[in-house]
Write a protein that holds these residues in place. Structure first.
Motif, short mmCIF file in Angstrom:
data_model
loop_
_atom_site.label_atom_id
_atom_site.label_comp_id
_atom_site.label_asym_id
_atom_site.label_seq_id
_atom_site.Cartn_x
_atom_site.Cartn_y
_atom_site.Cartn_z
N ALA A 216 -0.85 20.46 -50.00
CA ALA A 216 -0.16 19.91 -49.75
C ALA A 216 0.53 19.82 -51.23
O ALA A 216 0.43 19.19 -52.08
CB ALA A 216 -0.51 18.43 -49.49
N THR A 217 2.51 19.47 -51.38
CA THR A 217 2.95 18.66 -52.60
C THR A 217 3.05 17.48 -52.32
O THR A 217 4.22 17.45 -53.64
CB THR A 217 4.28 20.18 -52.70
OG1 THR A 217 5.01 19.91 -51.80
CG2 THR A 217 3.17 21.46 -52.62
N GLY A 218 2.96 17.31 -51.50
CA GLY A 218 3.34 15.71 -51.60
C GLY A 218 2.34 15.07 -49.78
O GLY A 218 1.84 16.15 -49.15
N ASP A 219 3.03 14.13 -49.47
CA ASP A 219 2.04 13.52 -47.75
C ASP A 219 3.05 14.11 -46.73
O ASP A 219 4.17 13.89 -46.81
CB ASP A 219 2.87 12.35 -47.82
CG ASP A 219 2.03 11.26 -48.20
OD1 ASP A 219 0.86 11.57 -49.35
OD2 ASP A 219 2.26 9.77 -48.98
N HIS A 250 -2.00 14.49 -48.41
CA HIS A 250 -1.98 13.93 -49.03
C HIS A 250 -2.01 14.56 -50.07
O HIS A 250 -2.40 16.22 -49.99
CB HIS A 250 -2.89 12.76 -49.58
CG HIS A 250 -2.84 11.70 -48.98
ND1 HIS A 250 -1.73 10.82 -48.54
CD2 HIS A 250 -4.37 11.29 -47.97
CE1 HIS A 250 -2.06 10.00 -46.93
NE2 HIS A 250 -3.04 10.32 -47.22
N LYS A 251 -0.64 14.90 -51.59
CA LYS A 251 -0.82 15.84 -52.36
C LYS A 251 -1.98 16.06 -53.22
O LYS A 251 -3.39 14.99 -52.60
CB LYS A 251 0.28 14.55 -53.40
CG LYS A 251 0.41 15.72 -54.85
CD LYS A 251 1.09 15.07 -55.39
CE LYS A 251 1.85 16.03 -56.89
NZ LYS A 251 2.84 15.40 -57.38
N GLY A 252 -2.18 17.59 -53.28
CA GLY A 252 -3.60 17.89 -53.85
C GLY A 252 -4.14 18.49 -52.42
O GLY A 252 -5.40 18.89 -52.45
#
Length: 473
Positions: A216-219, A250-252
């Motif tokens: 994921a790059t963000g929420d 979530h991001k990451g």
């Protein structure tokens, strides 16, 4: 079936065994040895029979039925099953039971060719020609048919091993490779599993689903991630048991997803020759001998040509890299050269008048003649018939004026006007600025004329004046 030599060895071995056992074997007992057939389908043991003829009948019947259902396929009776012969004592074989099992489990198979990509079987086709066509069609998913034919022809002729270069715009294929090993081999397969070339290509083009990791790059919403990979939310949750419906990433954070990947990539290297035009420059040279409004193209411009040779690498028709390996100018530019006038013609005359003809003499002066006033002077017998403006000014009239014939009137914008009559032709037009000495027409004999000559008049502030007071021969 034993050979005669093998049979003798076998009987000798039996005799020894019986002697060691303390028994006496009779010839009648030895005659109880019989041959049986162990039946195998796809290397799997099915049963044993004393007579394979019934099995052969059953197989033949199934082949006849299959040939009726699939007339385009080839069925080989010998390829359906194998037999292993054994000689045994007092054989107790249930032929009917073995035949019953075969009736239920045996499936007729057709001759086929198995296509394998990266050691994975992806399709079965009916013939060797079909297998070869599938491999060709994989190329044609990403390569033009004409290009492929040209490449194959050059490969056969060894053209690409020679130091040749493209000499006109276009491209050629230097190499074609698969990202994974592709092979085919002869086999047998149930006819309903065989594919047409078109279906096999469609399957290969569609690709296969593989599990990959998404970070994921963000929420992010789970539903959005599932949609991105053409999955349902349920499928995403099934792959990731730690996720909960309604939660967000979530991001990451990483999850497992499935995406369609091609069975194989087609890697193509091309050589491309592309020509681009080199624009020519436009140079303007000021010329004091030309009027300011005038321009003359002394040299036409010509665009040059620059040729670029590229090496391109493509994967499944998409460009991966592009490298310029050569560039050269194949046609030089030729600049456009224009001479533009700087000469300005005064709109107002100087007040002095030049002789309006090329030589000649005054054949008739101003005064009364034949009972009426001759308003100007006549100039005849010139060197050439060119008529020129006597001073700077603006053309007020240029056309036919009855008895004057073709006539030009120049307003010198200083109170003076001059008339030029009986012209054969007029080379200027009304409204045009005229410079002293500029050609305005050709001497003639139009209108009421006694012959080829120029009738020339001068007016000052609207009053007729004697030209001889202003010009001399």
């Amino acid at each position: 079936m034993f050979s005669s030599k093998g049979k003798g060895s076998f009987l000798l071995m039996v005799s020894i065994i019986l002697l060691l056992a303390g028994n006496r074997a009779t010839a009648a007992e030895i005659q109880k040895i019989s041959s049986i057939q162990h039946v195998y389908v796809d290397d799997e043991f099915i049963g044993s029979v004393s007579d394979e003829s019934e099995i052969e009948k059953m197989v033949l019947a199934k082949i006849v039925e299959a040939e009726a259902d699939y007339p385009e396929y080839t069925f080989d009776k010998e390829a359906q099953m194998t037999y292993v012969q054994e000689n045994v004592f007092n054989a107790e074989i249930d032929d009917e039971e073995t035949l019953k099992v075969l009736e239920e489990e045996f499936a007729v198979k057709a001759e086929a060719y198995e296509i394998t990509i990266d050691n994975q079987v992806v399709a079965y086709v009916p013939s060797k020609e079909d297998a070869q066509e599938v491999l060709k069609e994989i190329h044609l998913l990403y390569i033009d048919e004409g290009e492929l034919a040209e490449y194959e022809e050059s490969q056969e002729a060894g053209v690409l091993n020679q130091p040749m270069a493209l000499n006109e715009q276009g491209s050629r294929i230097l190499s074609i490779e698969y990202s994974k090993p592709i092979s085919w081999k002869e086999t047998i397969m149930e006819p309903d599993k065989l594919m047409t070339v078109k279906d096999a290509i469609s399957l290969i083009e569609k690709g296969k689903k593989e599990k990959v990791i998404y970070e994921a790059t963000g929420d992010e919403e789970l539903e959005a991630i599932a949609d991105q990979y053409d999955m349902s939310l349920g499928q995403l949750l099934q792959l990731n048991s730690e996720l909960e419906e309604g939660k967000r990433l979530h991001k990451g954070q990483k999850v497992r997803v499935t995406e369609v990947a091609p069975f194989v990539n087609v890697l193509v290297e091309r050589e491309v020759l592309k020509e681009t035009e080199i624009p020519f420059e436009r140079k303007v040279i000021k010329d004091k001998n030309l009027l300011k409004e005038e321009s003359v193209v002394e040299q036409e411009g010509q665009e040059g040509v620059q040729a670029f040779t590229y090496k391109l690498t493509e994967t499944n028709g998409e460009l991966l890299s592009e490298t310029i390996v050569k560039k050269e100018i194949t046609a030089a530019t030729q600049n456009e050269i224009t001479r533009k006038g700087t000469k300005i013609i005064p709109s107002e005359g100087s007040g002095t008048f030049a002789w309006p003809a090329d030589g000649g003499y005054i054949s008739s002066k101003q005064g009364h003649r034949w009972g009426k006033l001759h308003k100007g002077i006549d100039i005849a017998r010139p060197t050439t018939r060119t008529i020129t403006a006597a001073d700077h000014g603006t053309v007020e009239f240029a056309g036919n004026a009855g008895g004057y014939g073709n006539k030009v009137t120049i307003n010198h914008n200083n109170g003076y006007k001059t008339d030029y009559a009986h012209l054969e032709s007029i080379d200027i037009e009304a409204g045009q600025k005229i410079e002293k000495g500029m050609p305005i027409g050709r001497m003639g004999s139009t209108g009421n004329s006694t012959g080829v000559h120029l009738h020339f008049e001068i007016y000052k502030n609207g009053v007729l004046a004697n030209p001889l007071d202003y010009i001399s021969q």
